[in-house]
Design an enzyme around this catalytic site. Sequence first.
Site, PDB file in Angstrom:
ATOM      1  N   CYS A  87     -19.622   1.806  -3.003  1.00 44.87           N
ATOM      2  CA  CYS A  87     -20.116   0.967  -4.105  1.00 44.87           C
ATOM      3  C   CYS A  87     -21.448   1.441  -4.664  1.00 44.87           C
ATOM      4  O   CYS A  87     -21.531   1.923  -5.786  1.00 44.87           O
ATOM      5  CB  CYS A  87     -20.254  -0.486  -3.641  1.00 44.87           C
ATOM      6  SG  CYS A  87     -18.685  -1.359  -3.461  1.00 44.87           S
ATOM      7  N   ASP A 106       0.860  -1.187   0.000  1.00 43.94           N
ATOM      8  CA  ASP A 106       0.000   0.000   0.000  1.00 43.94           C
ATOM      9  C   ASP A 106       0.893   1.232   0.000  1.00 43.94           C
ATOM     10  O   ASP A 106       1.930   1.262   0.698  1.00 43.94           O
ATOM     11  CB  ASP A 106      -0.912   0.015   1.232  1.00 43.94           C
ATOM     12  CG  ASP A 106      -2.103   0.946   1.061  1.00 43.94           C
ATOM     13  OD1 ASP A 106      -3.228   0.450   0.915  1.00 43.94           O
ATOM     14  OD2 ASP A 106      -1.899   2.181   1.062  1.00 43.94           O
ATOM     15  N   THR A 166     -13.959  -2.304  -8.914  1.00 41.89           N
ATOM     16  CA  THR A 166     -15.184  -2.237  -9.695  1.00 41.89           C
ATOM     17  C   THR A 166     -15.013  -1.272 -10.859  1.00 41.89           C
ATOM     18  O   THR A 166     -14.670  -0.103 -10.670  1.00 41.89           O
ATOM     19  CB  THR A 166     -16.359  -1.770  -8.817  1.00 41.89           C
ATOM     20  OG1 THR A 166     -16.479  -2.663  -7.710  1.00 41.89           O
ATOM     21  CG2 THR A 166     -17.649  -1.758  -9.615  1.00 41.89           C
ATOM     22  N   ARG A 177      -0.594   3.507   6.898  1.00 43.28           N
ATOM     23  CA  ARG A 177      -1.439   2.317   6.880  1.00 43.28           C
ATOM     24  C   ARG A 177      -0.600   1.059   7.130  1.00 43.28           C
ATOM     25  O   ARG A 177      -0.971   0.188   7.916  1.00 43.28           O
ATOM     26  CB  ARG A 177      -2.154   2.224   5.526  1.00 43.28           C
ATOM     27  CG  ARG A 177      -2.949   0.943   5.288  1.00 43.28           C
ATOM     28  CD  ARG A 177      -4.138   0.848   6.192  1.00 43.28           C
ATOM     29  NE  ARG A 177      -5.042  -0.229   5.778  1.00 43.28           N
ATOM     30  CZ  ARG A 177      -5.947  -0.777   6.570  1.00 43.28           C
ATOM     31  NH1 ARG A 177      -6.076  -0.352   7.824  1.00 43.28           N
ATOM     32  NH2 ARG A 177      -6.738  -1.727   6.123  1.00 43.28           N
ATOM     33  N   THR A 214     -12.259   2.802  -6.958  1.00 41.85           N
ATOM     34  CA  THR A 214     -12.645   3.392  -8.250  1.00 41.85           C
ATOM     35  C   THR A 214     -13.767   4.393  -7.988  1.00 41.85           C
ATOM     36  O   THR A 214     -14.949   4.049  -8.096  1.00 41.85           O
ATOM     37  CB  THR A 214     -13.098   2.315  -9.249  1.00 41.85           C
ATOM     38  OG1 THR A 214     -13.989   1.393  -8.598  1.00 41.85           O
ATOM     39  CG2 THR A 214     -11.915   1.543  -9.798  1.00 41.85           C
ATOM     40  N   ARG A 270     -16.615   6.961   3.641  1.00 39.96           N
ATOM     41  CA  ARG A 270     -16.560   7.233   2.210  1.00 39.96           C
ATOM     42  C   ARG A 270     -17.943   7.515   1.637  1.00 39.96           C
ATOM     43  O   ARG A 270     -18.875   6.744   1.796  1.00 39.96           O
ATOM     44  CB  ARG A 270     -15.918   6.055   1.474  1.00 39.96           C
ATOM     45  CG  ARG A 270     -14.435   5.887   1.736  1.00 39.96           C
ATOM     46  CD  ARG A 270     -13.898   4.635   1.083  1.00 39.96           C
ATOM     47  NE  ARG A 270     -14.503   3.425   1.640  1.00 39.96           N
ATOM     48  CZ  ARG A 270     -14.274   2.200   1.166  1.00 39.96           C
ATOM     49  NH1 ARG A 270     -13.492   2.033   0.122  1.00 39.96           N
ATOM     50  NH2 ARG A 270     -14.846   1.158   1.734  1.00 39.96           N
TER      51      ARG A 270
END
Length: 423
Positions: free
Chosen positions: A259, A32, A119, A37, A82, A324
């Site tokens: 999503c 990453d 995605t 992180r 994405t 998010r």
Amino acid sequence: MHNDKVVVVGLGYVGLPLAVALARTHEVWGFDVDRARIEELRTGHDRTGEIDTDRLNASTLRLTSQPTDCPPADILIVTVPTPVTADNTPDLTIVRAATRTVAAMIDPTRKPIVVYESTVYPGVTEDICGPLIEEETGLVCGRDFFLGYSPERINPGDREHTVDRITKVVAGQTPEVLDRLSALYGAVTTGGVFRAASIKAAEAAKVIENAQRDINIAFMNEITRIFARVDLSIWDVLAAARTKWNFLPFQPGLVGGHCIGVDPFYLSHLSEQMGYHPQVILAGRETNDTMADWVAGAIHDRAGSAGTALVLGLTFKEDVPDLRNSKVADLIAGLKARGHDVTVHDPLADAGEAAHEYGLDLDASALDRRYDLVVLAVAHDAYRDLGASGLAGLVKPGGLLADMKNAAPTAATTGDGIDYWSL
């Protein structure tokens, strides 16, 4: 079974659980770009809450923020976000950056497989990512390296449908690649694998899974608005409708997250490129994207005037720290635009991230005061545990409890003459 070495690129909600699962049967490196992180994971802490400390510390997963640390790999898996741009156009910037990173890792003598889990709309893996690797390396796709796709199905906070239990859709550039990926993913999930007919079919399957949910929730949000005009509770309607055996149990609410609130735009983008204007998909998106402001208006009208307001919950869904694309931020903006002095509380959200992403300050002591208006926006267990009386106790006498989740329908009977509103 191949003794494949695996590199997972991106260690967020999707990549970390996958990497930990794969590390049970393979040598796996997790990469990453976020050094912080990597350092927190090395200490056994996962801020997403998907992997607990004991499991993380027991894993053989190797962690790095330097791509050059990773050994030559047989399979490289890209699990980066994405998002969409401000005008809701697919933003492949992160995928392209990850693809360039992967390109630098490729050892053509191993003829590695590059698998995408991000995605995307059909065609991105083969028409954009593959050619980009060729451009970066001078290698030939289908000879020096190969492509695969296996759509992520991580549901943040879901402890039942985890990566090691779900059916994993897999697709490969060749039958041999498909066999390799079926073996790889099949070794880590009890749900088995489904061999998609093609990479494009697998990409399409993922994007319509979320578009379908978006459209169904949009229908619920639309009928909620209709029934509100005749003073009819959507919850009462749903209680009756659910007695039919084939009624789909969707609920109204704010549609955010990484999503459902994003992926339909990938599908509509492809459609527009092909010369077809999608109507149902975009209508659903418009309905859901305007729901937060509609709720703010409905609550304000019920309150009768602006005053002090407490919004309970900022994450995009209950019992996760994930901020998010949270539409609660839009609800808060709607309340502020109508004159309310808004305080925000969330026991799971990161205060720094809330400030950075939305310019909102989280007040850890907010539950110690009373307000003219209290909005239960996200039904975290911590709020449900307060019960109807506890939630009502946050409201000043004569104030309003706005319960978006129908979590405390008896709150209006708890005293102090508070008013109660729900969808």
